[in-house]
Design a protein around this motif. Sequence first.
Motif, mmCIF file in Angstrom:
data_model
loop_
_atom_site.group_PDB
_atom_site.id
_atom_site.type_symbol
_atom_site.label_atom_id
_atom_site.label_comp_id
_atom_site.label_asym_id
_atom_site.label_seq_id
_atom_site.Cartn_x
_atom_site.Cartn_y
_atom_site.Cartn_z
ATOM 1 N N GLN A 120 -5.991 1.980 -1.541
ATOM 2 C CA GLN A 120 -5.527 1.138 -0.432
ATOM 3 C C GLN A 120 -6.345 -0.141 -0.270
ATOM 4 O O GLN A 120 -5.817 -1.174 0.164
ATOM 5 C CB GLN A 120 -5.519 1.929 0.890
ATOM 6 C CG GLN A 120 -6.877 2.349 1.407
ATOM 7 C CD GLN A 120 -7.318 3.698 0.873
ATOM 8 O OE1 GLN A 120 -6.772 4.182 -0.121
ATOM 9 N NE2 GLN A 120 -8.299 4.306 1.523
ATOM 10 N N ASN A 121 -7.623 -0.094 -0.633
ATOM 11 C CA ASN A 121 -8.463 -1.294 -0.494
ATOM 12 C C ASN A 121 -8.254 -2.309 -1.615
ATOM 13 O O ASN A 121 -8.727 -3.438 -1.528
ATOM 14 C CB ASN A 121 -9.939 -0.898 -0.411
ATOM 15 C CG ASN A 121 -10.279 -0.243 0.922
ATOM 16 O OD1 ASN A 121 -9.853 -0.711 1.969
ATOM 17 N ND2 ASN A 121 -11.014 0.858 0.878
ATOM 18 N N THR A 165 -8.696 -5.901 5.575
ATOM 19 C CA THR A 165 -9.869 -5.214 5.024
ATOM 20 C C THR A 165 -10.142 -3.957 5.855
ATOM 21 O O THR A 165 -9.880 -3.927 7.053
ATOM 22 C CB THR A 165 -11.120 -6.122 5.063
ATOM 23 O OG1 THR A 165 -11.327 -6.570 6.411
ATOM 24 C CG2 THR A 165 -10.934 -7.338 4.161
ATOM 25 N N SER A 166 -10.644 -2.935 5.203
ATOM 26 C CA SER A 166 -10.965 -1.657 5.856
ATOM 27 C C SER A 166 -9.815 -1.109 6.700
ATOM 28 O O SER A 166 -9.944 -0.938 7.919
ATOM 29 C CB SER A 166 -12.205 -1.804 6.744
ATOM 30 O OG SER A 166 -13.291 -2.297 6.012
ATOM 31 N N PRO A 167 -8.660 -0.829 6.087
ATOM 32 C CA PRO A 167 -7.547 -0.253 6.857
ATOM 33 C C PRO A 167 -7.942 1.093 7.470
ATOM 34 O O PRO A 167 -8.680 1.865 6.860
ATOM 35 C CB PRO A 167 -6.451 -0.075 5.804
ATOM 36 C CG PRO A 167 -7.156 -0.054 4.486
ATOM 37 C CD PRO A 167 -8.335 -0.949 4.655
ATOM 38 N N SER A 168 -7.457 1.344 8.693
ATOM 39 C CA SER A 168 -7.798 2.589 9.404
ATOM 40 C C SER A 168 -6.831 3.701 9.011
ATOM 41 O O SER A 168 -5.988 4.144 9.815
ATOM 42 C CB SER A 168 -7.747 2.351 10.915
ATOM 43 O OG SER A 168 -8.588 1.277 11.275
ATOM 44 N N CYS A 169 -6.956 4.162 7.783
ATOM 45 C CA CYS A 169 -5.987 5.122 7.234
ATOM 46 C C CYS A 169 -5.907 6.418 8.032
ATOM 47 O O CYS A 169 -4.837 7.020 8.154
ATOM 48 C CB CYS A 169 -6.313 5.422 5.773
ATOM 49 S SG CYS A 169 -6.131 3.967 4.702
ATOM 50 N N CYS A 219 -3.141 -1.084 9.463
ATOM 51 C CA CYS A 219 -3.186 -1.377 8.020
ATOM 52 C C CYS A 219 -3.670 -2.819 7.814
ATOM 53 O O CYS A 219 -2.974 -3.671 7.265
ATOM 54 C CB CYS A 219 -1.799 -1.163 7.418
ATOM 55 S SG CYS A 219 -1.772 -0.994 5.629
ATOM 56 N N THR A 220 -4.886 -3.077 8.276
ATOM 57 C CA THR A 220 -5.447 -4.429 8.325
ATOM 58 C C THR A 220 -5.873 -4.925 6.933
ATOM 59 O O THR A 220 -5.999 -4.129 6.002
ATOM 60 C CB THR A 220 -6.641 -4.457 9.282
ATOM 61 O OG1 THR A 220 -7.504 -3.360 8.949
ATOM 62 C CG2 THR A 220 -6.189 -4.287 10.727
ATOM 63 N N ARG A 280 0.827 -1.213 0.000
ATOM 64 C CA ARG A 280 0.000 0.000 0.000
ATOM 65 C C ARG A 280 0.861 1.263 0.000
ATOM 66 O O ARG A 280 0.609 2.195 -0.772
ATOM 67 C CB ARG A 280 -0.944 -0.024 1.200
ATOM 68 C CG ARG A 280 -2.056 -1.059 1.046
ATOM 69 C CD ARG A 280 -2.806 -1.302 2.348
ATOM 70 N NE ARG A 280 -3.924 -2.235 2.147
ATOM 71 C CZ ARG A 280 -4.570 -2.847 3.120
ATOM 72 N NH1 ARG A 280 -4.235 -2.629 4.382
ATOM 73 N NH2 ARG A 280 -5.568 -3.680 2.846
#
Length: 365
Positions: free
Chosen positions: A225-226, A204-208, A201-202, A156
């Motif tokens: 990023q997704n 799914t659904s990273p906490s940007c 930076c998981t 990413r």
Amino acid sequence: MENQLSNLEKIDIETFQNDLISWFKNEQRDLPWRKDQDPYKVWVSEIMLQQTRVDTVIPYFNRFLEWFPTLDDLAEAEEEKVLKAWEGLGYYSRVRNLQSAVKEVREKYNGVVPNNPQDISSLKGVGPYTAGAILSIAYGVPEPAVDGNVMRVLARILSIWEDIAKPSTRKVFEQAVRLMISKEDPSSFNQALMELGALVCTPTSPSCLLCPVREHCQGFYEGIQNELPIKTKKVKQKQVQMAAFFLTNQEGKVLIHKRSSVGLLANLWEFPNVEIDFPLQNERRQLAGLSEDTLGVIIESFKRMGQIQHVFSHLIWNIDAYTGTVSAFPKEEQDWKLVTIEELEDYAFPVPYQKMKKLYLDRNY
């Protein structure tokens, strides 16, 4: 490879290092293997954490270090006890390789875990990731430690569109880490990348919006990023249908069997079981016949307890669990034993058979 890492030119590496490491020092989780930088403890934790969640590993790590506090303790331990300490963690070849490797460290390196890539990588079960993790965390050597978390984070940040499921792709990410790693604090840098992948930076659904290096991230800048990382799907798991038997004799002792020393779940104990590759028309008669023909075990009577499913990385076991009485089994073979219910605790069983034991105890006690 230069092409794949072209976005590195857009990053101020020193600022990236500072932002990442500062975040890690403030936000890192309080984990037992971070209490010190003992190479043996780092090694044990990294082997346990392969393909296993942190929350699952914590109690296992604490118990393992209680039973085998030093490298010498593990080297001298009986395999049965080592497998018992690992019982339930799965992927048992990890701990067998670990014990073989610590024996080699004791014999070849006077009990000191090697501090250079060549020697540490020669140890059984120590791949590039584990070697890099031990060298950087325990010894402060600026070596890359690239796992799935790190590949996802860097895919990413650097907008790398290579398939991370391909082994060859790891080289791209290892080169990226070599160019980005902090020479002053490689331990914090590598752990920070892993922590970022685990917490922010998981998959799914990273906490940007919570990301400490968002300003450096090409994926966030481009809004992709997704879509990253690119990862091809695994081959579908094979389904295996089985019948397993919790069998007791007239004295109430339980019949158990030791698995082969090679292959899946090697040297662990199990309850007698057979693979079923045809539809059962007359369940009891066919299972009794199959057990006698395949295992040499004669079952007098049995009843069904329930079904257990266990998922491996490459196959799924669907186990029909039965309880019954045994009148004969191959006594002359060392891999068969009759033990009391209490003595079952002394033997290491894979998870599906632990579930089966619980099924029996819940119904009979």
